[in-house]
Design an enzyme around this catalytic site. Structure first.
Site, short mmCIF file in Angstrom:
data_model
loop_
_atom_site.label_atom_id
_atom_site.label_comp_id
_atom_site.label_asym_id
_atom_site.label_seq_id
_atom_site.Cartn_x
_atom_site.Cartn_y
_atom_site.Cartn_z
N CYS A 31 -64.62 3.28 -42.22
CA CYS A 31 -64.27 1.71 -41.94
C CYS A 31 -64.11 1.15 -40.42
O CYS A 31 -63.85 2.07 -40.23
CB CYS A 31 -63.10 1.33 -42.48
SG CYS A 31 -62.18 0.02 -41.96
N LYS A 58 -57.78 1.57 -55.30
CA LYS A 58 -57.37 2.11 -54.77
C LYS A 58 -56.42 2.88 -55.52
O LYS A 58 -56.14 2.05 -57.33
CB LYS A 58 -56.22 0.76 -53.83
CG LYS A 58 -57.21 0.64 -52.94
CD LYS A 58 -56.64 -0.57 -52.68
CE LYS A 58 -57.70 -1.34 -51.05
NZ LYS A 58 -57.35 -3.02 -50.89
N VAL A 71 -56.53 -0.32 -45.18
CA VAL A 71 -56.58 1.28 -44.20
C VAL A 71 -56.93 0.06 -42.64
O VAL A 71 -57.55 -0.60 -42.57
CB VAL A 71 -57.74 2.10 -44.16
CG1 VAL A 71 -57.21 2.53 -45.68
CG2 VAL A 71 -59.21 1.86 -44.44
N GLU A 84 -51.29 -1.99 -39.71
CA GLU A 84 -52.69 -2.68 -38.69
C GLU A 84 -52.85 -2.14 -37.35
O GLU A 84 -52.40 -1.84 -37.33
CB GLU A 84 -52.16 -4.01 -38.29
CG GLU A 84 -51.22 -4.88 -39.31
CD GLU A 84 -53.00 -5.76 -39.92
OE1 GLU A 84 -53.81 -5.58 -39.68
OE2 GLU A 84 -52.55 -6.32 -41.02
N SER A 85 -55.05 -2.30 -37.78
CA SER A 85 -55.50 -1.37 -36.98
C SER A 85 -54.56 -1.21 -35.27
O SER A 85 -54.06 -0.23 -34.41
CB SER A 85 -56.48 -1.01 -36.66
OG SER A 85 -57.40 -2.35 -36.40
#
Length: 240
Positions: A31, A58, A71, A84-85
């Site tokens: 990802c 999941k 993720v 949230e990245s």
């Protein structure tokens, strides 16, 4: 750093408490959004544990921690959950103050956030173009739009006269944008960099960064995973 590698799916038992003195990252090996957080953890030398999640199936215990089921997700020793990245990366930069990746100057920090906002309009093309090709559509219009957006990024480097987007060393914004450039060859989009000399140079410099090197997969590995993904049966444990 402990890493389970194999992904946890529905029916799996939840990992125990977060190890003392560490932070836990819920991730997926391929990802790009989770890779942002992995890059920051590595660049800052943060002790962490990685738990990979099967995003198609999941585990219930993961959905209890993050109902969105996304993720990257971080979990602290106290059970605090952050997702949230961009938010996970900024959190890590604030909490682990050594080797700051974000500038301390408010204007420079704002500039990085504005650039990230601009870049968020670029990432959809990395999905739309390959999908369009797979469906036999004409993607030349989409490719032209992507090239225009990449030209704007090239201009940023030209105007700044720096090697990287935040100066002459790698900072947060470079790591936030990198995962998609790493996948360009796999998505057959590398030709979109032609004529964008500063951006091409940036890609070459990023490939030499120790953190980037430690967190990347070969194009062949990406291609093999991506094929399973496009076929609707993603093999999250590919290559293990």
């Amino acid at each position: 750093m402990a890493t389970t590698q194999k992904s946890f799916a529905k029916g799996s038992s939840a990992p125990g408490p977060v190890p003392k003195g560490q932070i836990r990252l819920f991730s997926m090996r391929f990802c790009p959004f989770a890779q942002r957080t992995r890059l920051v953890l590595h660049a800052k030398g943060i002790k962490h544990e990685t738990v990979n999640i099967n995003l198609k199936d999941k585990p219930d215990w993961f959905l209890e921690k993050n109902p969105l089921g996304l993720v990257p997700t971080l979990e602290t020793v106290n059970g605090q959950v952050i997702y949230e990245s961009p938010i996970t990366c900024e959190y890590l930069d604030e909490v682990y103050a050594e080797k700051k990746l974000l500038p301390s100057d408010p204007f420079e920090k704002a500039q990085q956030k504005m650039l990230l906002e601009h870049f968020s309009k670029v990432t959809p093309y990395f999905y739309k173009i390959p999908m369009g090709k797979k469906n036999g559509e004409d993607v030349s219009g989409l490719e032209a739009e992507l090239k225009e957006k990449l030209s704007k990024l090239n201009e940023v480097l030209v105007n700044k006269k720096t090697k990287f987007f935040g100066g002459d060393s790698v900072t947060m914004i470079d790591y936030m944008m990198w995962p998609w450039f790493e996948r360009m060859e796999m998505m057959e989009l590398k030709h979109c960099l032609e004529g964008r000399a500063e951006l091409k140079k940036w890609v070459e410099l990023m490939l030499q960064d120790p953190t980037v090197k430690a967190n990347m997969f070969s194009t062949d590995t990406y291609k093999a995973f991506y094929k399973t993904y496009m076929d609707g049966k993603p093999d999250y444990d590919y290559g293990l």
